[in-house]
Design an enzyme around this catalytic site. Sequence first.
Site, PDB file in Angstrom:
ATOM      1  N   LYS A  90       0.847  -1.210   0.000  1.00  0.00           N
ATOM      2  CA  LYS A  90       0.000   0.000   0.000  1.00  0.00           C
ATOM      3  C   LYS A  90       0.873   1.246   0.000  1.00  0.00           C
ATOM      4  CE  LYS A  90      -1.763   1.540   3.976  1.00  0.00           C
ATOM      5  NZ  LYS A  90      -1.384   2.950   4.219  1.00  0.00           N
ATOM      6  N   ASN A  91       1.878   1.270   0.855  1.00  0.00           N
ATOM      7  CA  ASN A  91       2.675   2.489   1.025  1.00  0.00           C
ATOM      8  C   ASN A  91       3.687   2.710  -0.087  1.00  0.00           C
ATOM      9  OD1 ASN A  91       1.118   2.899   3.207  1.00  0.00           O
ATOM     10  ND2 ASN A  91       2.658   2.306   4.710  1.00  0.00           N
ATOM     11  N   ARG A 112      -5.593  10.636   4.187  1.00  0.00           N
ATOM     12  CA  ARG A 112      -4.504  11.574   4.459  1.00  0.00           C
ATOM     13  C   ARG A 112      -3.380  11.479   3.443  1.00  0.00           C
ATOM     14  NH1 ARG A 112      -3.273  14.245   8.143  1.00  0.00           N
ATOM     15  NH2 ARG A 112      -1.121  14.118   7.493  1.00  0.00           N
ATOM     16  N   CYS A 142      -6.431  12.479  11.962  1.00  0.00           N
ATOM     17  CA  CYS A 142      -6.196  11.033  11.833  1.00  0.00           C
ATOM     18  C   CYS A 142      -6.163  10.443  13.227  1.00  0.00           C
ATOM     19  CB  CYS A 142      -4.867  10.794  11.128  1.00  0.00           C
ATOM     20  SG  CYS A 142      -4.374   9.071  11.154  1.00  0.00           S
ATOM     21  N   ARG A 185      -0.466  14.559  12.836  1.00  0.00           N
ATOM     22  CA  ARG A 185       0.162  14.411  11.508  1.00  0.00           C
ATOM     23  C   ARG A 185       0.213  15.717  10.724  1.00  0.00           C
ATOM     24  NH1 ARG A 185      -1.755   8.589   9.196  1.00  0.00           N
ATOM     25  NH2 ARG A 185       0.133   8.777   7.963  1.00  0.00           N
ATOM     26  N   PRO A 186       0.950  16.699  11.198  1.00  0.00           N
ATOM     27  CA  PRO A 186       1.079  17.958  10.460  1.00  0.00           C
ATOM     28  C   PRO A 186       1.827  17.744   9.144  1.00  0.00           C
ATOM     29  CG  PRO A 186       2.650  17.859  12.275  1.00  0.00           C
ATOM     30  CD  PRO A 186       1.787  16.637  12.395  1.00  0.00           C
ATOM     31  N   ILE A 187       1.797  18.715   8.241  1.00  0.00           N
ATOM     32  CA  ILE A 187       2.512  18.614   6.953  1.00  0.00           C
ATOM     33  C   ILE A 187       3.511  19.753   6.784  1.00  0.00           C
ATOM     34  CG2 ILE A 187       0.744  17.242   5.760  1.00  0.00           C
ATOM     35  CD1 ILE A 187      -0.156  19.934   4.459  1.00  0.00           C
ATOM     36  N   ASP A 188       3.962  20.297   7.906  1.00  0.00           N
ATOM     37  CA  ASP A 188       4.900  21.438   7.841  1.00  0.00           C
ATOM     38  C   ASP A 188       6.165  21.090   7.062  1.00  0.00           C
ATOM     39  OD1 ASP A 188       6.795  20.898  10.803  1.00  0.00           O
ATOM     40  OD2 ASP A 188       5.181  19.636  10.078  1.00  0.00           O
ATOM     41  N   LEU A 189       6.671  19.861   7.215  1.00  0.00           N
ATOM     42  CA  LEU A 189       7.901  19.488   6.509  1.00  0.00           C
ATOM     43  C   LEU A 189       7.660  19.387   4.997  1.00  0.00           C
ATOM     44  CD1 LEU A 189       9.182  16.738   8.991  1.00  0.00           C
ATOM     45  CD2 LEU A 189       9.822  19.169   8.915  1.00  0.00           C
ATOM     46  N   ASP A 196       4.274   0.562  11.834  1.00  0.00           N
ATOM     47  CA  ASP A 196       3.117  -0.120  11.233  1.00  0.00           C
ATOM     48  C   ASP A 196       3.032  -1.588  11.636  1.00  0.00           C
ATOM     49  OD1 ASP A 196       3.341   1.713   8.071  1.00  0.00           O
ATOM     50  OD2 ASP A 196       2.674   2.287  10.075  1.00  0.00           O
ATOM     51  N   ILE A 223       6.929   7.256  16.854  1.00  0.00           N
ATOM     52  CA  ILE A 223       6.593   7.948  15.600  1.00  0.00           C
ATOM     53  C   ILE A 223       5.278   8.721  15.703  1.00  0.00           C
ATOM     54  CG2 ILE A 223       6.235   7.674  13.109  1.00  0.00           C
ATOM     55  CD1 ILE A 223       9.033   6.895  13.883  1.00  0.00           C
ATOM     56  N   ARG A 240      -8.637  -1.057   4.240  1.00  0.00           N
ATOM     57  CA  ARG A 240      -7.870   0.001   3.599  1.00  0.00           C
ATOM     58  C   ARG A 240      -6.483  -0.488   3.182  1.00  0.00           C
ATOM     59  NH1 ARG A 240      -6.247   4.125   7.079  1.00  0.00           N
ATOM     60  NH2 ARG A 240      -4.970   4.539   5.235  1.00  0.00           N
TER      61      ARG A 240
HETATM   62  C1  EPZ Z   1       3.888   6.954   6.140  1.00  0.00           C
HETATM   63  O1  EPZ Z   1       3.052   7.967   6.682  1.00  0.00           O
HETATM   64  C2  EPZ Z   1       2.997   5.708   6.021  1.00  0.00           C
HETATM   65  N1  EPZ Z   1       1.886   5.991   5.148  1.00  0.00           N
HETATM   66  C3  EPZ Z   1       2.487   5.316   7.399  1.00  0.00           C
HETATM   67  O2  EPZ Z   1       1.747   4.096   7.273  1.00  0.00           O
HETATM   68  C4  EPZ Z   1       3.670   5.055   8.304  1.00  0.00           C
HETATM   69  O3  EPZ Z   1       3.219   4.784   9.594  1.00  0.00           O
HETATM   70  C5  EPZ Z   1       4.599   6.292   8.339  1.00  0.00           C
HETATM   71  O4  EPZ Z   1       4.990   6.656   7.009  1.00  0.00           O
HETATM   72  C6  EPZ Z   1       5.862   6.037   9.142  1.00  0.00           C
HETATM   73  O5  EPZ Z   1       6.537   4.938   8.660  1.00  0.00           O
HETATM   74  C7  EPZ Z   1       2.088   5.930   3.808  1.00  0.00           C
HETATM   75  O6  EPZ Z   1       3.162   5.692   3.302  1.00  0.00           O
HETATM   76  C8  EPZ Z   1       0.908   6.171   2.933  1.00  0.00           C
HETATM   77  P1  EPZ Z   1       5.744  10.455   8.246  1.00  0.00           P
HETATM   78  P2  EPZ Z   1       3.541   9.503   6.699  1.00  0.00           P
HETATM   79  O7  EPZ Z   1       5.602  11.693   7.450  1.00  0.00           O
HETATM   80  O8  EPZ Z   1       4.246   9.798   5.445  1.00  0.00           O
HETATM   81  C9  EPZ Z   1       5.552  13.752  11.752  1.00  0.00           C
HETATM   82  C10 EPZ Z   1      -0.009   2.567   7.654  1.00  0.00           C
HETATM   83  O9  EPZ Z   1      -0.456   2.017   8.678  1.00  0.00           O
HETATM   84  N2  EPZ Z   1       5.528  14.749  10.657  1.00  0.00           N
HETATM   85  O10 EPZ Z   1       7.012   9.717   8.168  1.00  0.00           O
HETATM   86  O11 EPZ Z   1       2.372  10.343   7.063  1.00  0.00           O
HETATM   87  C11 EPZ Z   1       4.235  12.961  11.796  1.00  0.00           C
HETATM   88  O12 EPZ Z   1       3.245  13.644  12.487  1.00  0.00           O
HETATM   89  C12 EPZ Z   1       0.370   4.061   7.666  1.00  0.00           C
HETATM   90  O13 EPZ Z   1       0.159   1.986   6.582  1.00  0.00           O
HETATM   91  C13 EPZ Z   1       5.583  16.095  10.986  1.00  0.00           C
HETATM   92  O14 EPZ Z   1       5.653  16.460  12.158  1.00  0.00           O
HETATM   93  O15 EPZ Z   1       4.551   9.455   7.928  1.00  0.00           O
HETATM   94  C14 EPZ Z   1       4.637  11.693  12.462  1.00  0.00           C
HETATM   95  O16 EPZ Z   1       4.608  11.847  13.848  1.00  0.00           O
HETATM   96  C15 EPZ Z   1       0.044   4.733   8.953  1.00  0.00           C
HETATM   97  N3  EPZ Z   1       5.544  16.992   9.972  1.00  0.00           N
HETATM   98  C16 EPZ Z   1       6.058  11.483  11.959  1.00  0.00           C
HETATM   99  O17 EPZ Z   1       6.517  12.755  11.478  1.00  0.00           O
HETATM  100  C17 EPZ Z   1       5.449  16.623   8.652  1.00  0.00           C
HETATM  101  O18 EPZ Z   1       5.395  17.483   7.769  1.00  0.00           O
HETATM  102  C18 EPZ Z   1       6.170  10.450  10.841  1.00  0.00           C
HETATM  103  O19 EPZ Z   1       5.385  10.841   9.762  1.00  0.00           O
HETATM  104  C19 EPZ Z   1       5.406  15.257   8.342  1.00  0.00           C
HETATM  105  C20 EPZ Z   1       5.448  14.329   9.369  1.00  0.00           C
END
Ligand code: EPZ
Length: 420
Positions: free
Chosen positions: A22-23, A92, A116, A121-125, A305, A327, A398
């Site tokens: 999926k990812n 998301r 979520c 899960r902010p998107i600031d980065l 995960d 995480i 999902r």
């Molecule tokens: C991906 O989510 C996966 N989803 C998630 O899988 C997985 O848990 C996660 O990576 C970590 O491995 C997909 O690939 C579709 P991150 P993503 O950005 O990209 C913080 C599942 O069960 N963060 O690495 O959203 C965030 O809040 C799902 O299959 C910021 O603060 O994960 C989190 O605490 C769930 N600012 C941490 O980083 C940002 O701009 C990791 O998030 C982005 C992230």
Amino acid sequence: MSKYIIKGGNKIEGKLNIRGAKNAILPIMAATILNESVSIIHNVPDISDVHFMIKILESIGCKVSYSDGTLIVDSSFADQVEIEECYVRKMRSSIIIMGAMIGRFDYTKISYPGGCAIGSRPIDLHLKALKELGIRIEEDEGFIKCYKDNLEGNIINFEFPSVGATENAILAAVKATGITKIYNAAREPEIEDLQNFLNKMGAKVKGAGTNYIEIEGVRKLRKVEHDVIPDRIAIGTYMIASALTSGKLEVDNVVISHMEPISDKLRSAGCEIEYKNGGLLLKPPSKIKSIDLVRTSPHPGFPTDMQAQLMTFMTLSDGISVFHETIFENRFMHCAELSRLGANIKYITENICMIKGVEKLRSAKVKSPDLRGGAALVLAALTIPQETEISNIYHIERGYENIENILRGLGADVLKIEEI
Ligand code: EPZ
């Protein structure tokens, strides 16, 4: 509002072949926008997130077909630059389309992703990286408007190796002028698969799988054909199903480096895992050993995960295991449901908990709190010789293709009840 009725106690064993991750497929589907042409993708799982992403691609004007694991996307005529709010709110991860949209069009508008269950899960980065590539961003009334004033390669240094932000930066940088250098990039295998897909399209991305990624921008991309990598999380989930029920499991088509962070923990719990002929063989433990400390971390650490599924395994261990979720700040919602099934779980802090193994679990009605939490409940139910009812299974569908039939094929007694 369907549910599963599981009558456990059977050995879960046999041979398994799991389709793509999926990812990996979700960012790859976003990338299909970039070549303004045809993408043929094989080994695509039939899961609701994929069907959701198909709707998004169709909403911007792509022609999409999916059958029997093959997805064909023709993005030649895509011309809609606004992504409807309902899509991003529901899934998301659709936010990763932002980088590809701005790589293709001069402007795009997308809604902020909704909340979520597992964290804020902010998107600031993501936004910071796009700004570093010269994208002008306006945030207004819950929407993000991106303007491609001057898409130019640059240095991006992530303060945290976010998977999604790394993918968005790569997708935007592929068609930027010049070189982009990403430091402290996420190293997940799904990012390597995205790189391989893009390079087959004619992109110039290197270093995925390491924490330094370099992208040389190109002007044009071409038609592509690709096989998605197997789903290491789905495979890990089925490995625990067998380990929990004293079954042997043979899995075709695995990538050792993708599986090792998971296999390492299963070995600590007493499993024997052997890789051979491109697959793996799991032999269950005679007694489930507790694991002192399980701490989730970015790849190649132990994946968040798999945290819930491994926790179910530890509820039946011979001792005490401590879980530290680093995480996501709210990814222990399965604990309350597992406790309903008789597990002995104590919170130490909101993201550290202690599991004391019990002799056996007992049946109850439980609700899937999220995708992986739901999978953890299915695993628990497979060990309980009475009927256990699991609702809110839409979460599970999902990310797991056809789980009830796959489990039945491995010896389980699972019934899916469709409720109107
Ligand atoms: C991906 O989510 C996966 N989803 C998630 O899988 C997985 O848990 C996660 O990576 C970590 O491995 C997909 O690939 C579709 P991150 P993503 O950005 O990209 C913080 C599942 O069960 N963060 O690495 O959203 C965030 O809040 C799902 O299959 C910021 O603060 O994960 C989190 O605490 C769930 N600012 C941490 O980083 C940002 O701009 C990791 O998030 C982005 C992230």
